[in-house]
Design a protein around this motif. Sequence first.
Motif, PDB file in Angstrom:
ATOM      1  N   THR A 128       0.838  -1.204   0.000  1.00  0.00           N
ATOM      2  CA  THR A 128       0.000   0.000   0.000  1.00  0.00           C
ATOM      3  C   THR A 128       0.868   1.247   0.000  1.00  0.00           C
ATOM      4  O   THR A 128       1.812   1.356   0.802  1.00  0.00           O
ATOM      5  N   VAL A 129       0.575   2.171  -0.896  1.00  0.00           N
ATOM      6  CA  VAL A 129       1.212   3.493  -0.883  1.00  0.00           C
ATOM      7  C   VAL A 129       0.197   4.476  -0.319  1.00  0.00           C
ATOM      8  O   VAL A 129      -0.810   4.783  -0.956  1.00  0.00           O
ATOM      9  N   LYS A 130       0.459   4.934   0.911  1.00  0.00           N
ATOM     10  CA  LYS A 130      -0.454   5.850   1.580  1.00  0.00           C
ATOM     11  C   LYS A 130      -0.097   7.293   1.239  1.00  0.00           C
ATOM     12  O   LYS A 130       0.792   7.556   0.432  1.00  0.00           O
ATOM     13  N   GLU A 131      -0.747   8.204   1.923  1.00  0.00           N
ATOM     14  CA  GLU A 131      -0.493   9.620   1.670  1.00  0.00           C
ATOM     15  C   GLU A 131       0.909  10.025   2.088  1.00  0.00           C
ATOM     16  O   GLU A 131       1.550  10.845   1.430  1.00  0.00           O
ATOM     17  N   SER A 132       1.413   9.432   3.176  1.00  0.00           N
ATOM     18  CA  SER A 132       2.725   9.844   3.674  1.00  0.00           C
ATOM     19  C   SER A 132       3.636   8.662   4.004  1.00  0.00           C
ATOM     20  O   SER A 132       4.650   8.827   4.673  1.00  0.00           O
ATOM     21  N   ALA A 133       3.282   7.455   3.547  1.00  0.00           N
ATOM     22  CA  ALA A 133       4.101   6.284   3.871  1.00  0.00           C
ATOM     23  C   ALA A 133       3.834   5.154   2.879  1.00  0.00           C
ATOM     24  O   ALA A 133       2.796   5.119   2.213  1.00  0.00           O
ATOM     25  N   ALA A 134       4.807   4.240   2.802  1.00  0.00           N
ATOM     26  CA  ALA A 134       4.660   3.004   2.029  1.00  0.00           C
ATOM     27  C   ALA A 134       4.598   1.847   3.017  1.00  0.00           C
ATOM     28  O   ALA A 134       5.390   1.785   3.963  1.00  0.00           O
ATOM     29  N   GLU A 135       3.649   0.939   2.805  1.00  0.00           N
ATOM     30  CA  GLU A 135       3.414  -0.131   3.781  1.00  0.00           C
ATOM     31  C   GLU A 135       3.423  -1.506   3.120  1.00  0.00           C
ATOM     32  O   GLU A 135       2.847  -1.711   2.049  1.00  0.00           O
ATOM     33  N   TYR A 136       4.101  -2.449   3.788  1.00  0.00           N
ATOM     34  CA  TYR A 136       4.092  -3.852   3.382  1.00  0.00           C
ATOM     35  C   TYR A 136       3.469  -4.662   4.512  1.00  0.00           C
ATOM     36  O   TYR A 136       3.868  -4.536   5.673  1.00  0.00           O
ATOM     37  N   LYS A 137       2.457  -5.474   4.168  1.00  0.00           N
ATOM     38  CA  LYS A 137       1.766  -6.278   5.179  1.00  0.00           C
ATOM     39  C   LYS A 137       1.761  -7.739   4.750  1.00  0.00           C
ATOM     40  O   LYS A 137       1.396  -8.058   3.608  1.00  0.00           O
ATOM     41  N   PHE A 138       2.179  -8.619   5.661  1.00  0.00           N
ATOM     42  CA  PHE A 138       2.128 -10.058   5.422  1.00  0.00           C
ATOM     43  C   PHE A 138       1.211 -10.669   6.471  1.00  0.00           C
ATOM     44  O   PHE A 138       1.416 -10.496   7.671  1.00  0.00           O
ATOM     45  N   SER A 140      17.296  -1.513   6.327  1.00  0.00           N
ATOM     46  CA  SER A 140      16.728  -2.500   5.407  1.00  0.00           C
ATOM     47  C   SER A 140      16.124  -1.770   4.213  1.00  0.00           C
ATOM     48  O   SER A 140      16.064  -0.535   4.178  1.00  0.00           O
ATOM     49  N   VAL A 141      15.680  -2.545   3.237  1.00  0.00           N
ATOM     50  CA  VAL A 141      15.032  -1.997   2.052  1.00  0.00           C
ATOM     51  C   VAL A 141      13.600  -2.525   2.008  1.00  0.00           C
ATOM     52  O   VAL A 141      13.375  -3.733   2.157  1.00  0.00           O
ATOM     53  N   LEU A 142      12.646  -1.636   1.815  1.00  0.00           N
ATOM     54  CA  LEU A 142      11.249  -2.047   1.679  1.00  0.00           C
ATOM     55  C   LEU A 142      10.979  -2.348   0.213  1.00  0.00           C
ATOM     56  O   LEU A 142      11.145  -1.480  -0.649  1.00  0.00           O
ATOM     57  N   ARG A 143      10.547  -3.591  -0.065  1.00  0.00           N
ATOM     58  CA  ARG A 143      10.355  -4.010  -1.451  1.00  0.00           C
ATOM     59  C   ARG A 143       8.906  -4.411  -1.720  1.00  0.00           C
ATOM     60  O   ARG A 143       8.316  -5.174  -0.957  1.00  0.00           O
ATOM     61  N   PHE A 144       8.386  -3.892  -2.817  1.00  0.00           N
ATOM     62  CA  PHE A 144       7.104  -4.323  -3.347  1.00  0.00           C
ATOM     63  C   PHE A 144       7.425  -5.190  -4.576  1.00  0.00           C
ATOM     64  O   PHE A 144       7.854  -4.678  -5.600  1.00  0.00           O
ATOM     65  N   ASN A 145       7.225  -6.492  -4.465  1.00  0.00           N
ATOM     66  CA  ASN A 145       7.635  -7.404  -5.527  1.00  0.00           C
ATOM     67  C   ASN A 145       6.500  -7.725  -6.498  1.00  0.00           C
ATOM     68  O   ASN A 145       5.363  -7.979  -6.085  1.00  0.00           O
ATOM     69  N   ASN A 146       6.843  -7.670  -7.796  1.00  0.00           N
ATOM     70  CA  ASN A 146       5.932  -8.088  -8.862  1.00  0.00           C
ATOM     71  C   ASN A 146       4.575  -7.383  -8.794  1.00  0.00           C
ATOM     72  O   ASN A 146       3.516  -8.024  -8.782  1.00  0.00           O
ATOM     73  N   VAL A 147       4.627  -6.062  -8.741  1.00  0.00           N
ATOM     74  CA  VAL A 147       3.395  -5.277  -8.723  1.00  0.00           C
ATOM     75  C   VAL A 147       3.097  -4.749 -10.126  1.00  0.00           C
ATOM     76  O   VAL A 147       3.998  -4.468 -10.908  1.00  0.00           O
ATOM     77  N   LYS A 148       1.807  -4.652 -10.441  1.00  0.00           N
ATOM     78  CA  LYS A 148       1.388  -4.053 -11.702  1.00  0.00           C
ATOM     79  C   LYS A 148       1.696  -2.562 -11.643  1.00  0.00           C
ATOM     80  O   LYS A 148       1.345  -1.887 -10.676  1.00  0.00           O
ATOM     81  N   PHE A 149       2.354  -2.073 -12.675  1.00  0.00           N
ATOM     82  CA  PHE A 149       2.862  -0.701 -12.615  1.00  0.00           C
ATOM     83  C   PHE A 149       2.802  -0.066 -13.991  1.00  0.00           C
ATOM     84  O   PHE A 149       3.057  -0.719 -15.005  1.00  0.00           O
ATOM     85  N   ASP A 150       2.451   1.215 -14.026  1.00  0.00           N
ATOM     86  CA  ASP A 150       2.469   1.959 -15.287  1.00  0.00           C
ATOM     87  C   ASP A 150       3.008   3.360 -15.018  1.00  0.00           C
ATOM     88  O   ASP A 150       3.329   3.711 -13.874  1.00  0.00           O
ATOM     89  N   ASN A 151       3.116   4.172 -16.056  1.00  0.00           N
ATOM     90  CA  ASN A 151       3.687   5.511 -15.915  1.00  0.00           C
ATOM     91  C   ASN A 151       2.852   6.405 -15.008  1.00  0.00           C
ATOM     92  O   ASN A 151       3.392   7.242 -14.282  1.00  0.00           O
TER      93      ASN A 151
END
Length: 297
Positions: A34-44, A87-98
């Motif tokens: 999730t890309v929020k207004e002021s943060a990027a979040e990874y949830k498992f 550490s590095v926060l990674r979003f793997n294999n996400v659908k992405f466009d310009n």
Amino acid sequence: FIASSFLFAITPFILLIIIMSIYATIQIKSRTYTVKESAAEYKFNFLRSRITEFGFEKVTGVILYQSFFQKWFGVTNLSFWSIGSHSVLRFNNVKFDNDSLGQILAKFHFKSGESIYSLQSNYTIGEWLKANLFKTTFLFLLFFVSIVAFPIFLGKIALFIILGLFVAVIVISGLIVAYNQVYYRFSQLHLRDSHIYFQKGFLFKRYFYVPYHHLKDITTTRYPFSNEGDVRFNIAGEQVVSRGDSIKVSSHNLTIQFAQDIVKQDEIIDYILDKKPTKEEITRYFSEESPTKTLHI
């Protein structure tokens, strides 16, 4: 009997494929980016819940990674460097466009305007040999010693071994040169109004976006007997990498190789980062400082 023996032999591989498929499905279904207004979040969330969040005020770099295989499926890896997280926060294999990229970069106030100054890797075989002078010298000496020593210990068969080694060296060197020609053609770094943009790779491409206020310093390294070298941009933040029993702390950085006019790059980049000039002001500054200076922008 043959069919049953064959089925018995491949059963472990079938079970392994099933287990790996189940594991991969659980990993994909349990992850939420999730890309929020002021943060990027990874949830498992599977059996137990784990949440990692990077606030944008501490993010020092945004990196896109896409392999040729991912490109076929239209997915990308998105990573965030940060201060204090180790550490590095990674979003793997996400659908992405310009449009998605533009929305994320806008949160860091990155502007995709014209570059103030650019560096392009100027790869040639000669410069590559200079950059790897000690390695290539060692390999040449090793090959020369082999030519002398093999006939002494192996007799006539040594001729075939030497010939095979020579052909192998030529073929491998040719493949390396061909790959590097394409790889470094894509390698370029741009200083823009609000950030550093760097791209590199061929089959595995990476795109870096780093705000100026998270740049710590730059380091230039000149190749022996050359006017080219590496320009390394050291970025705030560190990453802890575990290798077996050892733990290594690696600082975030960008390095462009085979940069031309390497002796001038420190002064040029320091001036740009300090004054934030236009292209015309950069050209005028260096022509006024020294009429003999040449500057390629």
